[in-house]
Design an enzyme around this catalytic site. Structure first.
Site, PDB file in Angstrom:
ATOM      1  N   GLY A  53      62.969  41.409  10.164  1.00 26.91           N
ATOM      2  CA  GLY A  53      62.591  42.639  10.882  1.00 26.91           C
ATOM      3  C   GLY A  53      63.827  43.293  11.485  1.00 26.91           C
ATOM      4  CG  HIS A  54      65.975  41.395  14.708  1.00 30.99           C
ATOM      5  ND1 HIS A  54      65.526  40.096  14.768  1.00 30.99           N
ATOM      6  CD2 HIS A  54      65.669  41.946  15.900  1.00 30.99           C
ATOM      7  CE1 HIS A  54      64.982  39.874  15.949  1.00 30.99           C
ATOM      8  NE2 HIS A  54      65.043  40.975  16.650  1.00 30.99           N
ATOM      9  CD  GLN A  82      63.477  42.515  27.382  1.00 27.53           C
ATOM     10  OE1 GLN A  82      64.514  43.164  27.408  1.00 27.53           O
ATOM     11  NE2 GLN A  82      62.670  42.537  26.326  1.00 27.53           N
ATOM     12  CD  GLN A 111      55.219  52.026  15.279  1.00 24.92           C
ATOM     13  OE1 GLN A 111      56.092  52.848  15.578  1.00 24.92           O
ATOM     14  NE2 GLN A 111      54.036  52.022  15.823  1.00 24.92           N
ATOM     15  CE  LYS A 112      57.361  42.042  16.677  1.00 26.45           C
ATOM     16  NZ  LYS A 112      56.891  41.750  18.071  1.00 26.45           N
ATOM     17  CB  VAL A 143      59.787  43.755   8.451  1.00 28.91           C
ATOM     18  CG1 VAL A 143      59.978  42.849   7.255  1.00 28.91           C
ATOM     19  CG2 VAL A 143      60.700  44.968   8.359  1.00 28.91           C
ATOM     20  CG  LEU A 186      69.890  38.923  14.574  1.00 24.68           C
ATOM     21  CD1 LEU A 186      71.144  39.515  13.927  1.00 24.68           C
ATOM     22  CD2 LEU A 186      69.222  39.954  15.473  1.00 24.68           C
ATOM     23  CG  HIS A 187      62.912  38.334  12.776  1.00 25.63           C
ATOM     24  ND1 HIS A 187      62.565  39.630  12.464  1.00 25.63           N
ATOM     25  CD2 HIS A 187      62.598  38.167  14.087  1.00 25.63           C
ATOM     26  CE1 HIS A 187      62.034  40.194  13.526  1.00 25.63           C
ATOM     27  NE2 HIS A 187      62.055  39.345  14.524  1.00 25.63           N
ATOM     28  CG  MET A 221      58.847  39.257   9.659  1.00 20.26           C
ATOM     29  SD  MET A 221      60.369  39.190   8.741  1.00 20.26           S
ATOM     30  CE  MET A 221      59.701  38.803   7.135  1.00 20.26           C
TER      31      MET A 221
HETATM   32  O1  PAF Z   1      63.016  44.762  21.467  1.00 19.84           O
HETATM   33  C1  PAF Z   1      63.851  43.967  21.964  1.00 19.84           C
HETATM   34  O2  PAF Z   1      64.342  43.051  21.313  1.00 19.84           O
HETATM   35  C2  PAF Z   1      64.255  44.126  23.421  1.00 19.84           C
HETATM   36  O3  PAF Z   1      63.173  44.516  24.205  1.00 19.84           O
HETATM   37  C3  PAF Z   1      65.453  45.077  23.614  1.00 19.84           C
HETATM   38  C4  PAF Z   1      65.128  46.484  23.197  1.00 19.84           C
HETATM   39  C5  PAF Z   1      66.642  44.569  22.822  1.00 19.84           C
HETATM   40  C6  PAF Z   1      65.853  45.111  25.094  1.00 19.84           C
HETATM   41  O4  PAF Z   1      66.198  43.863  25.555  1.00 19.84           O
END
Ligand code: PAF
Length: 284
Positions: free
Chosen positions: A36-37, A61, A148-149, A176, A33-34, A184
């Protein structure tokens, strides 16, 4: 804060929260986490009774040659940060629990996920929609917050929620940025000092585009050229795409006369960075 690993355990807790009439806010993340999160977590915290954050580096993904194996992970650090932001439940499932060996069901959005990042990462959004659908089924949130990034991701998820009737409100929180404008991202840590410095070209280019639109330029081609030129001017940057697309369809526009997304993806060394701005019709 409660740390939950098990999918079944999380589902049991979620059922209890729903039955108890709690407003559940949810921030799905891939961890490391940064700020932005943390801005998403803070936004959600202020709007809900129970705040659930998930940390799961979702293998589906990532393409075969992408950075899944080396994606940064530090659950202890994530735990501390979530706790300090008032998270109630940190859900960190195991891959084997999310994807049993014979897993064979995917959620595919077939329009908005094709252009932009979908072109360079053809299986990416299938992985995102699949894991987000699974997380929504497990966490049963009242609302979920995305950044939004990852603008295209937010559009695709909103479409999935509408098309498949998920009972979840999707909230999109602003980007952010570092002091010098770089958006970020967990992937910024892949950048060498030189690449880190040069990566500011992305936001500089986007800011220049906004300024040119404010000054009256409406044609997409000269605006896209500005982005190209800005990235080409760097030594370490390589443009993946720069596009100006309609926010309803994500199709390219020739002339800006409605809300548009100006989206950029560029490689700096081994890091593929994305960024964007939205230009609204009422700014024209
Ligand atoms: O944006 C992300 O970090 C990922 O794509 C998400 C939404 C957590 C799904 O793995």
């Amino acid at each position: 804060m409660r740390l939950v690993h098990g999918v079944k355990e999380m589902q049991t807790i979620s059922r209890g929260l729903r039955e108890g009439g709690r407003k559940v806010g949810f921030v799905p993340t891939m961890g490391y986490l940064h700020d932005g999160h943390l801005s998403l977590i803070r936004l959600a915290r202020g709007m809900c009774d129970t705040l659930v954050v998930s940390v799961f580096v979702n293998p589906t993904q990532f393409g075969p040659s992408e950075d899944f194996a080396r994606y940064p992970r530090d659950l202890e650090r994530d735990k501390r940060l979530c706790e300090s932001e008032g998270t109630d439940i940190l859900f960190a499932p195991e891959t084997s629990d999310m994807y049993p060996e014979d897993f064979s069901t995917y959620v595919v959005e077939e329009k908005l996920s094709l252009p932009l990042c979908g072109r360079s990462r053809p299986t990416h959004f299938r992985g995102v929609t699949t894991v987000v659908a699974k997380l929504f089924n497990i966490v049963q949130p009242t609302f979920a917050v995305f950044g939004q990034k990852d603008a295209q991701q937010a559009f695709v998820i909103k479409r999935m929620v509408r098309d498949l009737n998920f009972d979840v409100e999707i909230i999109v929180a602003p980007i952010v940025r570092e002091k010098d404008g770089l958006a970020m991202s967990s992937r910024n840590r892949y950048l060498s000092p030189k690449e880190r410095k040069e990566a500011t070209a992305i936001f500089r280019a986007l800011s220049r585009v906004r300024q040119m639109v404010q000054e009256g330029e409406r044609r997409a081609l000269p605006l896209i050229k500005v982005i190209r030129d800005e990235i080409v001017r760097t030594e370490t940057g390589q443009l993946d795409y720069a596009e100006i697309v309609d926010t309803k369809t994500l199709s390219p526009v020739e002339v800006i006369d409605d809300d548009v997304l100006v989206a950029v993806a560029a490689w700096f060394g081994d890091a593929r960075l994305i960024d964007n701005i939205i230009i609204r019709k009422d700014e024209l």
